[in-house]
Scaffold this motif. Structure first.
Motif, PDB file in Angstrom:
ATOM      1  N   PRO A   1       0.698  -1.136  -0.072  1.00 41.88           N
ATOM      2  CA  PRO A   1       0.084  -0.019   0.201  1.00 41.88           C
ATOM      3  C   PRO A   1       0.839   1.307  -0.160  1.00 41.88           C
ATOM      4  CG  PRO A   1      -0.158  -1.328   2.083  1.00 41.88           C
ATOM      5  CD  PRO A   1       0.528  -1.953   1.195  1.00 41.88           C
ATOM      6  N   ALA A   2       2.082   1.411   0.252  1.00 44.08           N
ATOM      7  CA  ALA A   2       2.952   2.312   0.131  1.00 44.08           C
ATOM      8  C   ALA A   2       3.131   2.939  -1.195  1.00 44.08           C
ATOM      9  CB  ALA A   2       4.447   2.037   0.903  1.00 44.08           C
ATOM     10  N   LEU A   3       2.915   2.349  -2.265  1.00 43.38           N
ATOM     11  CA  LEU A   3       2.867   2.580  -3.667  1.00 43.38           C
ATOM     12  C   LEU A   3       1.612   3.663  -4.073  1.00 43.38           C
ATOM     13  CD1 LEU A   3       3.970  -0.473  -5.250  1.00 43.38           C
ATOM     14  CD2 LEU A   3       5.310   1.407  -4.828  1.00 43.38           C
TER      15      LEU A   3
ATOM     16  N   LEU B   1     -10.569   3.121  -6.757  1.00 43.74           N
ATOM     17  CA  LEU B   1     -11.503   2.776  -5.501  1.00 43.74           C
ATOM     18  C   LEU B   1     -10.726   2.279  -4.723  1.00 43.74           C
ATOM     19  CD1 LEU B   1     -14.437   3.148  -4.730  1.00 43.74           C
ATOM     20  CD2 LEU B   1     -14.785   0.683  -6.002  1.00 43.74           C
ATOM     21  N   LEU B   2      -9.762   1.225  -4.875  1.00 38.04           N
ATOM     22  CA  LEU B   2      -8.631   0.763  -3.884  1.00 38.04           C
ATOM     23  C   LEU B   2      -7.896   1.992  -3.153  1.00 38.04           C
ATOM     24  CD1 LEU B   2      -7.824  -1.756  -2.222  1.00 38.04           C
ATOM     25  CD2 LEU B   2      -6.434  -2.129  -4.276  1.00 38.04           C
ATOM     26  N   LEU B   3      -7.527   2.907  -4.208  1.00 39.42           N
ATOM     27  CA  LEU B   3      -6.619   4.010  -3.776  1.00 39.42           C
ATOM     28  C   LEU B   3      -7.657   4.923  -2.457  1.00 39.42           C
ATOM     29  CD1 LEU B   3      -4.889   5.187  -6.715  1.00 39.42           C
ATOM     30  CD2 LEU B   3      -3.817   4.068  -4.831  1.00 39.42           C
ATOM     31  N   GLN B   4      -8.796   4.999  -2.610  1.00 40.80           N
ATOM     32  CA  GLN B   4      -9.629   5.541  -1.769  1.00 40.80           C
ATOM     33  C   GLN B   4      -9.783   4.792  -0.457  1.00 40.80           C
ATOM     34  OE1 GLN B   4     -13.381   6.215  -3.937  1.00 40.80           O
ATOM     35  NE2 GLN B   4     -12.370   7.808  -5.280  1.00 40.80           N
TER      36      GLN B   4
ATOM     37  N   SER C   1      -6.820   4.997   1.713  1.00 42.56           N
ATOM     38  CA  SER C   1      -6.865   6.247   2.355  1.00 42.56           C
ATOM     39  C   SER C   1      -7.883   6.360   3.458  1.00 42.56           C
ATOM     40  CB  SER C   1      -7.124   7.316   1.298  1.00 42.56           C
ATOM     41  OG  SER C   1      -6.976   8.546   2.045  1.00 42.56           O
ATOM     42  N   LEU C   2      -8.858   5.904   3.282  1.00 39.15           N
ATOM     43  CA  LEU C   2      -9.938   5.885   4.225  1.00 39.15           C
ATOM     44  C   LEU C   2      -9.660   5.134   5.390  1.00 39.15           C
ATOM     45  CD1 LEU C   2     -13.162   5.636   1.927  1.00 39.15           C
ATOM     46  CD2 LEU C   2     -12.545   7.468   3.534  1.00 39.15           C
ATOM     47  N   GLU C   3      -8.736   3.886   5.316  1.00 40.37           N
ATOM     48  CA  GLU C   3      -8.343   3.067   6.375  1.00 40.37           C
ATOM     49  C   GLU C   3      -7.504   3.758   7.430  1.00 40.37           C
ATOM     50  OE1 GLU C   3      -8.168  -1.289   4.439  1.00 40.37           O
ATOM     51  OE2 GLU C   3      -6.431  -0.259   4.615  1.00 40.37           O
ATOM     52  N   ARG C   4      -6.617   4.655   6.822  1.00 42.64           N
ATOM     53  CA  ARG C   4      -5.687   5.519   7.638  1.00 42.64           C
ATOM     54  C   ARG C   4      -6.552   6.582   8.195  1.00 42.64           C
ATOM     55  NH1 ARG C   4      -2.712   4.531   2.975  1.00 42.64           N
ATOM     56  NH2 ARG C   4      -3.226   7.071   2.333  1.00 42.64           N
ATOM     57  N   GLN C   5      -7.676   6.905   7.998  1.00 45.20           N
ATOM     58  CA  GLN C   5      -8.440   8.113   8.215  1.00 45.20           C
ATOM     59  C   GLN C   5      -9.539   7.695   9.304  1.00 45.20           C
ATOM     60  OE1 GLN C   5     -10.378  10.230   5.071  1.00 45.20           O
ATOM     61  NE2 GLN C   5      -8.421  10.644   4.042  1.00 45.20           N
ATOM     62  N   GLY C   6      -9.468   6.509   9.561  1.00 42.86           N
ATOM     63  CA  GLY C   6     -10.751   5.973  10.334  1.00 42.86           C
ATOM     64  C   GLY C   6     -12.067   6.266   9.895  1.00 42.86           C
ATOM     65  N   ASN C   7     -12.202   6.540   8.721  1.00 38.95           N
ATOM     66  CA  ASN C   7     -13.806   6.810   8.402  1.00 38.95           C
ATOM     67  C   ASN C   7     -14.498   5.599   7.918  1.00 38.95           C
ATOM     68  OD1 ASN C   7     -15.995   7.822   7.198  1.00 38.95           O
ATOM     69  ND2 ASN C   7     -15.135   9.700   6.202  1.00 38.95           N
ATOM     70  N   GLN C   8     -15.017   4.997   8.984  1.00 40.09           N
ATOM     71  CA  GLN C   8     -15.569   3.620   8.857  1.00 40.09           C
ATOM     72  C   GLN C   8     -16.932   3.542   7.810  1.00 40.09           C
ATOM     73  OE1 GLN C   8     -14.541   0.654   9.988  1.00 40.09           O
ATOM     74  NE2 GLN C   8     -12.640   1.766  10.390  1.00 40.09           N
ATOM     75  N   HIS C   9     -17.743   4.505   7.991  1.00 43.12           N
ATOM     76  CA  HIS C   9     -18.750   4.742   7.267  1.00 43.12           C
ATOM     77  C   HIS C   9     -18.323   4.616   5.701  1.00 43.12           C
ATOM     78  CE1 HIS C   9     -22.946   5.589   5.730  1.00 43.12           C
ATOM     79  NE2 HIS C   9     -22.487   6.543   5.116  1.00 43.12           N
ATOM     80  N   GLU C  10     -17.613   5.688   5.194  1.00 46.34           N
ATOM     81  CA  GLU C  10     -17.260   5.740   3.824  1.00 46.34           C
ATOM     82  C   GLU C  10     -16.173   4.561   3.443  1.00 46.34           C
ATOM     83  OE1 GLU C  10     -17.571   7.987   1.315  1.00 46.34           O
ATOM     84  OE2 GLU C  10     -19.133   8.942   2.665  1.00 46.34           O
TER      85      GLU C  10
END
Length: 67
Positions: free
Chosen positions: A6-8, A29-32, A35-44
């Motif tokens: 994922p560092a790529l 979509l996978l890139l998004q 990013s959402l995993e790191r932000q902790g935005n579970q709903h999105e």
């Protein structure tokens, strides 16, 4: 590749959109999702995971194996 390294993601995020093909949409979509995993935005995150599953079941399965 993104599920294993994922560092790529920052490098691929800079790529210009092309024809909006299904593989390209799935990659973006996978890139998004990464990013959402790191932000902790579970709903999105849940919504994007469902969209990835619907768009490309194989990529979704490969991604989920790493989670």
């Amino acid at each position: 590749m993104l599920t294993e390294k994922p560092a790529l993601a920052p490098l691929l995020r800079e790529a210009q959109p092309s024809r909006q093909t299904a593989p390209e949409r799935a990659t973006r979509l996978l890139l998004q999702i990464l990013s959402l995993e790191r932000q902790g935005n579970q709903h999105e995150l849940v919504e994007r995971r469902k969209a990835l599953r619907d768009l490309h079941a194989g990529l979704y399965a490969a991604y989920m194996k790493t989670r």
